[in-house]
Design an enzyme around this catalytic site. Structure first.
Site, PDB file in Angstrom:
ATOM      1  N   ASP A  19       0.850  -1.182   0.000  1.00 54.35           N
ATOM      2  CA  ASP A  19       0.000   0.000   0.000  1.00 54.35           C
ATOM      3  C   ASP A  19       0.893   1.241   0.000  1.00 54.35           C
ATOM      4  O   ASP A  19       2.058   1.197   0.437  1.00 54.35           O
ATOM      5  CB  ASP A  19      -0.927   0.023   1.215  1.00 54.35           C
ATOM      6  CG  ASP A  19      -1.971   1.135   1.104  1.00 54.35           C
ATOM      7  OD1 ASP A  19      -2.715   1.151   0.105  1.00 54.35           O
ATOM      8  OD2 ASP A  19      -2.020   2.003   1.991  1.00 54.35           O
ATOM      9  N   GLU A  76       0.807   5.767   0.502  1.00 50.14           N
ATOM     10  CA  GLU A  76       0.121   7.030   0.772  1.00 50.14           C
ATOM     11  C   GLU A  76       0.771   8.076  -0.117  1.00 50.14           C
ATOM     12  O   GLU A  76       1.977   8.001  -0.420  1.00 50.14           O
ATOM     13  CB  GLU A  76       0.223   7.418   2.242  1.00 50.14           C
ATOM     14  CG  GLU A  76      -0.502   6.488   3.199  1.00 50.14           C
ATOM     15  CD  GLU A  76      -1.985   6.351   2.939  1.00 50.14           C
ATOM     16  OE1 GLU A  76      -2.590   7.325   2.420  1.00 50.14           O
ATOM     17  OE2 GLU A  76      -2.552   5.297   3.245  1.00 50.14           O
ATOM     18  N   HIS A 100      -4.447  10.924   5.621  1.00 52.02           N
ATOM     19  CA  HIS A 100      -3.310  10.193   6.200  1.00 52.02           C
ATOM     20  C   HIS A 100      -2.634  10.903   7.367  1.00 52.02           C
ATOM     21  O   HIS A 100      -1.934  10.273   8.163  1.00 52.02           O
ATOM     22  CB  HIS A 100      -2.274   9.841   5.127  1.00 52.02           C
ATOM     23  CG  HIS A 100      -1.779  11.001   4.314  1.00 52.02           C
ATOM     24  ND1 HIS A 100      -1.112  12.078   4.847  1.00 52.02           N
ATOM     25  CD2 HIS A 100      -1.848  11.232   2.966  1.00 52.02           C
ATOM     26  CE1 HIS A 100      -0.775  12.914   3.888  1.00 52.02           C
ATOM     27  NE2 HIS A 100      -1.224  12.435   2.736  1.00 52.02           N
ATOM     28  N   HIS A 142      -5.500   6.763   7.529  1.00 53.68           N
ATOM     29  CA  HIS A 142      -4.878   5.806   6.630  1.00 53.68           C
ATOM     30  C   HIS A 142      -3.369   5.815   6.851  1.00 53.68           C
ATOM     31  O   HIS A 142      -2.764   6.838   7.148  1.00 53.68           O
ATOM     32  CB  HIS A 142      -5.178   6.172   5.170  1.00 53.68           C
ATOM     33  CG  HIS A 142      -6.597   5.947   4.782  1.00 53.68           C
ATOM     34  ND1 HIS A 142      -6.980   5.587   3.513  1.00 53.68           N
ATOM     35  CD2 HIS A 142      -7.741   6.041   5.501  1.00 53.68           C
ATOM     36  CE1 HIS A 142      -8.296   5.460   3.464  1.00 53.68           C
ATOM     37  NE2 HIS A 142      -8.780   5.745   4.659  1.00 53.68           N
ATOM     38  N   ASP A 147      -2.501  -0.222   6.542  1.00 53.96           N
ATOM     39  CA  ASP A 147      -3.459  -0.691   5.544  1.00 53.96           C
ATOM     40  C   ASP A 147      -2.973  -1.964   4.853  1.00 53.96           C
ATOM     41  O   ASP A 147      -3.773  -2.856   4.538  1.00 53.96           O
ATOM     42  CB  ASP A 147      -3.717   0.405   4.509  1.00 53.96           C
ATOM     43  CG  ASP A 147      -4.509   1.569   5.096  1.00 53.96           C
ATOM     44  OD1 ASP A 147      -4.845   1.507   6.290  1.00 53.96           O
ATOM     45  OD2 ASP A 147      -4.772   2.543   4.368  1.00 53.96           O
TER      46      ASP A 147
END
Length: 238
Positions: free
Chosen positions: A7, A9, A57, A152, A157
């Protein structure tokens, strides 16, 4: 095959307009078990995050100022994912960001480094058509605790997605094993029409007492005789 759940960001939603990666999170899965060998890096994107992304985030520009730039972690990251099955939720989004970062360095796209990319969102839509298939929705569906996901985060995640992916694919590996494994002697005997001798394990006194307590509890809760008692009565009559 070694699985890596990934994942990212980012500073915003549009890689084509210059948004960049600010966090990489990868979780390793071997033999359908999450290992402690994860990859996690914050990245200085050399630009500020959009307000909307910052609310998602919570990773501030100030926090990222002293973090390495993508070009400084690229080799380590590519070595970590080399030859793996890469699992990403809504893979097109993350791949666009990753491949733009790699192209700036003159490197091949992600697909040239891993064996295969699996989009867990596409898989979830096949399994649960017409339902919400966000990471939060899938965590709730598969009873995976995600209460701590107030913001997040790439590593958080990826960790949740690893659990979701294992839940969604539960049974596939065991089915393959069942198809490939040699048949035990008992099955071979059955295939020839012979009846193998059955092994009977008698319950202990403690196990029988526990069984009685369980049945009594069921009957007390439902205020009626449980089905097991009726079956026992029929068996005794015959």
């Amino acid at each position: 095959m070694r699985i890596v759940v990934l994942d990212t960001e980012t500073t915003g939603l549009n890689a084509g307009l210059g948004d960049r990666i600010i966090e990489l999170g990868c979780i390793e899965v071997l033999n359908r078990r999450v290992t402690g060998n994860h990859f996690h890096r914050y990245v200085n994107p050399e630009r500020e995050s959009e307000v909307g992304a910052l609310k998602v985030h919570g990773i501030t520009n100030e926090f990222l100022q002293d973090k390495p730039k993508f070009r400084e972690v690229a080799a380590e990251f590519l070595d970590y994912i080399q030859g793996t099955e890469l699992v990403i939720h809504n893979a097109a989004f993350d791949l666009e960001f990753l491949n733009l970062e790699l192209s700036r360095l003159g490197l091949p796209p992600i697909e040239g480094h891993c064996a295969v990319v699996v989009d867990s969102l596409a898989l979830a839509r096949e399994l649960h058509p017409g339902k919400k298939n966000s990471l939060d929705a899938l965590c709730e569906r598969y009873q995976i605790d995600h209460a701590h996901r107030t913001l997040h985060g790439a590593l958080l995640d990826a960790s949740l997605l690893a659990e979701v992916y294992l839940a969604m694919t539960r049974g596939q590996d065991s089915l393959a094993i069942e198809l490939d494994r040699p048949r035990p002697a008992a099955e071979a005997v059955a295939a020839r029409g012979e009846r193998p001798q059955l092994m009977v394990l008698r319950p202990s006194e403690d196990e029988l007492a526990e069984h009685e307590r369980l049945l009594a509890g069921i009957e007390a809760e439902n205020k009626t005789q449980c089905v097991w008692r009726r079956v026992e009565a029929v068996v005794e009559m015959h």
